[in-house]
Design a protein around this motif. Structure first.
Motif, PDB file in Angstrom:
ATOM      1  N   ALA A 137     -47.576  -0.074   8.676  1.00  0.00           N
ATOM      2  CA  ALA A 137     -47.121   0.379   7.013  1.00  0.00           C
ATOM      3  C   ALA A 137     -47.558   1.918   6.818  1.00  0.00           C
ATOM      4  CB  ALA A 137     -48.153  -0.416   6.137  1.00  0.00           C
ATOM      5  N   VAL A 138     -48.787   2.386   7.380  1.00  0.00           N
ATOM      6  CA  VAL A 138     -48.874   3.750   7.580  1.00  0.00           C
ATOM      7  C   VAL A 138     -47.925   4.601   7.998  1.00  0.00           C
ATOM      8  CG1 VAL A 138     -50.766   5.535   8.117  1.00  0.00           C
ATOM      9  CG2 VAL A 138     -51.674   3.140   7.068  1.00  0.00           C
ATOM     10  N   VAL A 139     -47.491   4.299   9.240  1.00  0.00           N
ATOM     11  CA  VAL A 139     -46.746   5.084  10.094  1.00  0.00           C
ATOM     12  C   VAL A 139     -45.343   4.941   9.422  1.00  0.00           C
ATOM     13  CG1 VAL A 139     -45.296   5.128  12.142  1.00  0.00           C
ATOM     14  CG2 VAL A 139     -47.825   4.454  12.245  1.00  0.00           C
ATOM     15  N   PHE A 140     -44.741   3.946   8.798  1.00  0.00           N
ATOM     16  CA  PHE A 140     -43.465   3.968   8.190  1.00  0.00           C
ATOM     17  C   PHE A 140     -43.562   4.726   6.919  1.00  0.00           C
ATOM     18  CE2 PHE A 140     -40.272   1.572   5.513  1.00  0.00           C
ATOM     19  CZ  PHE A 140     -39.216   2.098   6.092  1.00  0.00           C
ATOM     20  N   LEU A 147     -43.362  -0.592  -3.159  1.00  0.00           N
ATOM     21  CA  LEU A 147     -43.372  -2.057  -3.731  1.00  0.00           C
ATOM     22  C   LEU A 147     -43.330  -3.226  -2.620  1.00  0.00           C
ATOM     23  CD1 LEU A 147     -40.597  -1.167  -6.397  1.00  0.00           C
ATOM     24  CD2 LEU A 147     -43.110  -1.226  -6.540  1.00  0.00           C
ATOM     25  N   THR A 148     -42.797  -2.998  -1.481  1.00  0.00           N
ATOM     26  CA  THR A 148     -42.729  -4.133  -0.537  1.00  0.00           C
ATOM     27  C   THR A 148     -44.402  -4.445  -0.206  1.00  0.00           C
ATOM     28  OG1 THR A 148     -40.764  -3.514   0.355  1.00  0.00           O
ATOM     29  CG2 THR A 148     -42.225  -4.536   1.739  1.00  0.00           C
ATOM     30  N   ILE A 149     -45.269  -3.204  -0.054  1.00  0.00           N
ATOM     31  CA  ILE A 149     -46.428  -3.598   0.217  1.00  0.00           C
ATOM     32  C   ILE A 149     -47.315  -4.133  -0.707  1.00  0.00           C
ATOM     33  CG2 ILE A 149     -48.649  -2.307   0.850  1.00  0.00           C
ATOM     34  CD1 ILE A 149     -46.887  -0.073   2.061  1.00  0.00           C
ATOM     35  N   VAL A 150     -46.885  -3.796  -2.220  1.00  0.00           N
ATOM     36  CA  VAL A 150     -47.331  -4.473  -3.281  1.00  0.00           C
ATOM     37  C   VAL A 150     -47.172  -5.956  -3.245  1.00  0.00           C
ATOM     38  CG1 VAL A 150     -47.604  -4.666  -6.040  1.00  0.00           C
ATOM     39  CG2 VAL A 150     -47.294  -2.447  -4.715  1.00  0.00           C
ATOM     40  N   VAL A 151     -45.830  -6.347  -2.821  1.00  0.00           N
ATOM     41  CA  VAL A 151     -45.739  -7.808  -2.894  1.00  0.00           C
ATOM     42  C   VAL A 151     -46.285  -8.508  -1.652  1.00  0.00           C
ATOM     43  CG1 VAL A 151     -43.899  -9.404  -2.212  1.00  0.00           C
ATOM     44  CG2 VAL A 151     -43.273  -7.665  -3.575  1.00  0.00           C
ATOM     45  N   VAL A 189     -37.992  -6.042  -1.181  1.00  0.00           N
ATOM     46  CA  VAL A 189     -38.790  -6.658  -2.177  1.00  0.00           C
ATOM     47  C   VAL A 189     -38.595  -8.163  -1.977  1.00  0.00           C
ATOM     48  CG1 VAL A 189     -39.738  -7.267  -4.691  1.00  0.00           C
ATOM     49  CG2 VAL A 189     -39.471  -4.710  -3.794  1.00  0.00           C
ATOM     50  N   VAL A 190     -37.263  -8.436  -2.083  1.00  0.00           N
ATOM     51  CA  VAL A 190     -37.132 -10.010  -2.092  1.00  0.00           C
ATOM     52  C   VAL A 190     -37.284 -10.618  -0.779  1.00  0.00           C
ATOM     53  CG1 VAL A 190     -34.884 -11.594  -1.953  1.00  0.00           C
ATOM     54  CG2 VAL A 190     -35.016  -9.721  -3.712  1.00  0.00           C
TER      55      VAL A 190
END
Length: 361
Positions: free
Chosen positions: A13-16, A125-129, A169-170
């Protein structure tokens, strides 16, 4: 979640997100307000990495003796983001695209480095999901759509990254539900496996206890049985007495093993030598008693039987929540040997109270 898996996902996640932010810095044309642009990038990275690392403590993996606390769904507590961080995410979803498009100027708003915020906010928002806040993520998608439509138009927003953000997100929500379901199933299977191991251990303990009882029975009754077989049942008076005592001891071992220790066995033997008929019955009243409680009950039982001279002695466990064992002795009156028996011994052994350690001052 396994600590190594969580660490790996956090690194990805950090790299992306850093890659998306760096892509925004590759300017193909002069930016009107570079300070505002860089401030938007900085806000994005801070918010994103807060969401990635909030509550992440990979000091040690959960063990059987110290499992990770879970909520009602079997998920780790602390996995969801706090409310203040959710509000920061929504503010970032509005502020970062606004600042980016305001910084580049009207002519460059559809350039690749100017539309990085669509993909960047989608990744956030993907990380938030994944951090168990899907409602916040969908609110962010709506805010991103409204903001991008205002700056570059609805069709350009859909073509340049808004659809991809919604798809991310989905997909994250579907995968999170599948992973959560798998985690719950794994926890249930682990519980079933643990209970099966406990059952197997209890069965092994019972088999071991039965072997001990058989050995004790053979030690008590074996010699007299051999003598009975050799003499074809023609025993001397003292041998018949030994056979009677051996039979009584064998019944005690079979009917009330949890009541017996060396002291109790000795008192029962003494009572039978005095001519008493002793009956020992364990009907399950001591199933919940621990080793220390059993030792105290047996010690009190041995004291109660010391010197008992009743013709019939009944020792039984009690289903009463307070009384563990009752000892009853019955005999006929000496002045009326043909009359009814009367109770001449009555003793109740209470369940020992658990010892509570008091704090020392």
């Amino acid at each position: 979640m396994n600590v190594r898996v969580q660490t790996g996902l956090s690194i990805v996640a950090v790299v992306f997100t850093a890659y998306l932010a760096v892509g925004g810095l590759v300017w193909t044309a002069p930016v009107a307000q570079p300070a505002l642009f860089i401030a938007a990038l900085s806000l994005y990275l801070v918010t994103t990495w807060l969401c990635v690392f909030w509550g992440f403590t990979p000091r040690s993996a959960p063990t059987a003796t110290a499992p990770v606390a879970a909520d009602a769904d079997g998920l780790p507590r602390g996995a969801s983001l706090p409310l203040w961080l959710c509000l920061l995410v929504l503010g970032t979803a509005v502020a970062v695209p606004f600042a980016t498009w305001a910084a580049v100027g009207e002519d460059l708003r559809r350039a690749t480095f100017a539309t990085w915020s669509l993909g960047g906010i989608g990744a956030l928002l993907t990380i938030v999901v994944v951090r168990r806040r899907p409602l916040v993520a969908w609110i962010g998608v709506v805010l991103l759509g409204v903001s991008s439509s205002f700056w570059i138009g609805i069709f350009d927003s859909l073509a340049l990254g808004l659809v991809g953000a919604a798809v991310w997100v989905v997909a994250a929500q579907l995968l999170t539900r599948l992973v959560d379901r798998a985690a719950v199933d794994t926890a249930e299977l682990t519980g079933i496996q643990r209970r099966s191991f406990e059952w197997l251990a209890s069965q092994e303990g019972r088999r071991r206890e039965r072997r001990v009882r058989v050995q004790q029975a053979l030690a008590v009754a074996g010699p007299i049985l051999i003598r009975t077989i050799e003499s074809d049942g023609d025993l001397e008076p003292d041998e018949r007495e030994r056979a009677r005592l051996a039979e009584g001891s064998l019944r005690d071992e079979l009917r009330g093993p949890r009541l017996l220790d060396e002291a109790v066995r000795a008192r029962l033997q003494e009572a039978r030598l005095r001519g008493s008929t002793v009956t020992v019955l364990d009907e399950g009243g001591l199933d919940a008693a621990g080793p220390a409680a059993l030792d105290r009950i047996r010690a009190e039982l041995a004291d109660a039987l010391r010197g008992a001279s009743s013709e019939r002695i009944y020792i039984r466990t009690s289903p009463h929540p307070r009384v563990a064992v009752t000892v009853v002795g019955r005999s006929r009156r000496r002045d009326d040997p043909d009359g009814d028996e009367v109770v001449d011994l009555w003793h109740e052994i209470a369940h020992p109270r658990p010892v509570v350690d008091r704090p020392t001052s």
